[in-house]
Design a protein around this motif. Structure first.
Motif, mmCIF file in Angstrom:
data_model
loop_
_atom_site.group_PDB
_atom_site.id
_atom_site.type_symbol
_atom_site.label_atom_id
_atom_site.label_comp_id
_atom_site.label_asym_id
_atom_site.label_seq_id
_atom_site.Cartn_x
_atom_site.Cartn_y
_atom_site.Cartn_z
ATOM 1 N N GLU A 230 47.740 -28.780 66.513
ATOM 2 C CA GLU A 230 47.202 -28.570 65.167
ATOM 3 C C GLU A 230 45.886 -29.328 64.993
ATOM 4 O OE1 GLU A 230 49.119 -28.517 60.742
ATOM 5 O OE2 GLU A 230 49.430 -30.336 61.917
ATOM 6 N N TYR A 231 45.847 -30.560 65.468
ATOM 7 C CA TYR A 231 44.614 -31.358 65.410
ATOM 8 C C TYR A 231 43.485 -30.672 66.181
ATOM 9 C CZ TYR A 231 41.377 -35.220 66.262
ATOM 10 O OH TYR A 231 40.247 -35.991 66.356
ATOM 11 N N ASN A 232 43.819 -30.168 67.369
ATOM 12 C CA ASN A 232 42.821 -29.479 68.186
ATOM 13 C C ASN A 232 42.333 -28.207 67.505
ATOM 14 O OD1 ASN A 232 42.992 -31.421 70.129
ATOM 15 N ND2 ASN A 232 44.236 -30.249 71.542
ATOM 16 N N ALA A 233 43.255 -27.486 66.846
ATOM 17 C CA ALA A 233 42.886 -26.237 66.175
ATOM 18 C C ALA A 233 41.897 -26.506 65.042
ATOM 19 C CB ALA A 233 44.128 -25.538 65.652
ATOM 20 N N LYS A 234 42.095 -27.603 64.328
ATOM 21 C CA LYS A 234 41.154 -27.961 63.263
ATOM 22 C C LYS A 234 39.784 -28.300 63.848
ATOM 23 C CE LYS A 234 44.717 -29.539 60.051
ATOM 24 N NZ LYS A 234 45.366 -30.701 59.396
ATOM 25 N N SER A 235 39.776 -28.954 65.002
ATOM 26 C CA SER A 235 38.519 -29.235 65.702
ATOM 27 C C SER A 235 37.843 -27.941 66.157
ATOM 28 C CB SER A 235 38.770 -30.137 66.910
ATOM 29 O OG SER A 235 39.287 -31.384 66.517
ATOM 30 N N MET A 236 38.667 -26.983 66.597
ATOM 31 C CA MET A 236 38.138 -25.677 67.022
ATOM 32 C C MET A 236 37.425 -24.971 65.870
ATOM 33 S SD MET A 236 41.522 -24.525 69.142
ATOM 34 C CE MET A 236 41.199 -22.765 69.003
ATOM 35 N N LYS A 237 38.025 -25.030 64.692
ATOM 36 C CA LYS A 237 37.442 -24.366 63.529
ATOM 37 C C LYS A 237 36.078 -24.955 63.195
ATOM 38 C CE LYS A 237 39.288 -22.287 59.334
ATOM 39 N NZ LYS A 237 40.448 -22.266 58.418
ATOM 40 N N SER A 238 35.997 -26.284 63.233
ATOM 41 C CA SER A 238 34.722 -26.963 62.979
ATOM 42 C C SER A 238 33.694 -26.629 64.055
ATOM 43 C CB SER A 238 34.971 -28.472 62.922
ATOM 44 O OG SER A 238 33.770 -29.174 62.763
ATOM 45 N N HIS A 239 34.151 -26.576 65.302
ATOM 46 C CA HIS A 239 33.268 -26.268 66.426
ATOM 47 C C HIS A 239 32.719 -24.842 66.300
ATOM 48 C CE1 HIS A 239 32.612 -27.032 71.023
ATOM 49 N NE2 HIS A 239 31.525 -26.583 70.425
ATOM 50 N N LEU A 240 33.566 -23.917 65.894
ATOM 51 C CA LEU A 240 33.128 -22.529 65.722
ATOM 52 C C LEU A 240 32.064 -22.408 64.638
ATOM 53 C CD1 LEU A 240 36.547 -20.647 66.001
ATOM 54 C CD2 LEU A 240 34.565 -20.310 67.506
ATOM 55 N N GLN A 241 32.237 -23.139 63.554
ATOM 56 C CA GLN A 241 31.233 -23.126 62.485
ATOM 57 C C GLN A 241 29.890 -23.614 63.011
ATOM 58 O OE1 GLN A 241 31.456 -21.858 59.592
ATOM 59 N NE2 GLN A 241 33.568 -21.939 58.867
ATOM 60 N N SER A 242 29.927 -24.669 63.816
ATOM 61 C CA SER A 242 28.704 -25.226 64.403
ATOM 62 C C SER A 242 28.070 -24.239 65.376
ATOM 63 C CB SER A 242 29.034 -26.538 65.105
ATOM 64 O OG SER A 242 27.897 -27.056 65.768
ATOM 65 N N MET A 243 28.885 -23.592 66.209
ATOM 66 C CA MET A 243 28.376 -22.609 67.173
ATOM 67 C C MET A 243 27.796 -21.393 66.458
ATOM 68 S SD MET A 243 31.492 -22.930 69.953
ATOM 69 C CE MET A 243 30.963 -21.626 71.041
ATOM 70 N N LYS A 244 28.418 -20.996 65.369
ATOM 71 C CA LYS A 244 27.921 -19.863 64.580
ATOM 72 C C LYS A 244 26.520 -20.152 64.062
ATOM 73 C CE LYS A 244 28.907 -17.168 60.422
ATOM 74 N NZ LYS A 244 29.850 -16.976 59.282
ATOM 75 N N GLU A 245 26.323 -21.362 63.544
ATOM 76 C CA GLU A 245 24.998 -21.736 63.023
ATOM 77 C C GLU A 245 23.966 -21.831 64.130
ATOM 78 O OE1 GLU A 245 25.622 -25.395 61.000
ATOM 79 O OE2 GLU A 245 27.015 -24.538 59.522
ATOM 80 N N GLN A 246 24.393 -22.266 65.305
ATOM 81 C CA GLN A 246 23.443 -22.502 66.399
ATOM 82 C C GLN A 246 23.122 -21.261 67.215
ATOM 83 O OE1 GLN A 246 24.692 -25.694 68.940
ATOM 84 N NE2 GLN A 246 22.859 -25.584 70.239
ATOM 85 N N PHE A 247 24.106 -20.362 67.380
ATOM 86 C CA PHE A 247 23.923 -19.269 68.347
ATOM 87 C C PHE A 247 23.992 -17.860 67.759
ATOM 88 C CE2 PHE A 247 25.810 -22.833 70.821
ATOM 89 C CZ PHE A 247 24.720 -23.093 71.649
ATOM 90 N N SER A 248 24.288 -17.727 66.474
ATOM 91 C CA SER A 248 24.342 -16.362 65.896
ATOM 92 C C SER A 248 22.948 -15.713 65.948
ATOM 93 C CB SER A 248 24.821 -16.424 64.453
ATOM 94 O OG SER A 248 26.194 -16.721 64.409
#
Length: 248
Positions: A230-248
């Motif tokens: 669960e902790y890792n999944a929350k980190s994944m969500k934050s990481h995806l938001q960051s990747m979306k801003e950087q690579f979209s």
């Protein structure tokens, strides 16, 4: 955007070059471009995707398709479909919450059984077939639990197994915990501890493998593993938001 060779990626992520190629084969990262000489060319997105995949797959929770869903999230992210990946992570978090609830509920059921708060069969002895039907498990399942030392069944003079009220109580405990995906070794550890100390803390025992256990799976410490996932999944969500801003 910076570019990297396979060996450079391996050094940056801290994995073997063969693992880099394995991630590509499993579609956990985008297929890299190649130089005229055939060597792979990776970029900054590959680095972030590698980090994301390693977070997603760090805890190997397999029940109810959780592992399969984690892989789907990683592959969706590899295709830069970040919105869908974020949505999948939200669903994944809901699944983990349900599994945590199931694991906790199984512990409570065990406590109720031990306290005698459940209705027992009014028969003094049950055959294996009757026990199987009563608990709604297969005969092979009962046999497997016995072979793994979870239960020692008495026999009549004719050699047939008979299950007493106390056996049924023990089997109900085993069945409840197995339904929540606790491992056989974790259940045996708990049962052995209770035989020595009936007041032992069930939750702590079943979630804490012994130091000398040779092989430990996530189901030997199920609640802890689900919390870590669960902790890792929350980190994944934050990481995806960051990747979306950087690579979209």
């Amino acid at each position: 955007m910076n570019t990297y060779t396979t060996s450079e990626i391996a050094d940056l992520i801290g994995i073997h070059p063969n693992t880099v190629r394995l991630y590509e084969e499993l579609e956990l990262i985008p297929k890299p471009k190649r130089n005229p000489n055939g060597y792979r060319i990776f970029n900054d997105f590959h680095i972030e995707q590698f980090k994301f995949a390693r977070t997603a797959l760090k805890i190997e929770v397999t029940q109810r398709g959780l592992r399969k869903n984690a892989i789907e999230i990683v592959r969706t992210s590899a295709n830069k479909d970040f919105d869908k990946a974020i949505s999948l992570v939200s669903h994944y978090l809901q699944q983990l919450e349900i599994e945590k609830s199931n694991a906790e509920e199984a512990i409570n059921i065990v406590k109720e059984i031990l306290n005698g708060n459940t209705q027992e069969t009014d028969k003094l002895f049950l055959t294996r077939k009757e026990t199987s039907e009563y608990l709604k498990v297969t005969i092979d399942t009962l046999r497997n639990w016995e072979m793994n030392g979870l239960l020692k069944v008495k026999r009549k003079q004719n050699g047939y197994r008979v299950y007493t009220d106390e056996d049924i109580k023990r089997l109900k405990i085993i069945n409840s915990l197995r339904s929540a995906n606790y491992s056989l070794s974790a259940i045996l550890r708990m049962l052995n501890a209770l035989s020595c100390n009936p007041n032992a803390n069930i939750k702590n025992i079943i979630d804490t493998p012994k130091d000398d256990d040779e092989i430990i799976s996530v189901c030997d410490k199920l609640i802890t593993s689900l919390k870590e996932a669960e902790y890792n999944a929350k980190s994944m969500k934050s990481h995806l938001q960051s990747m979306k801003e950087q690579f979209s």
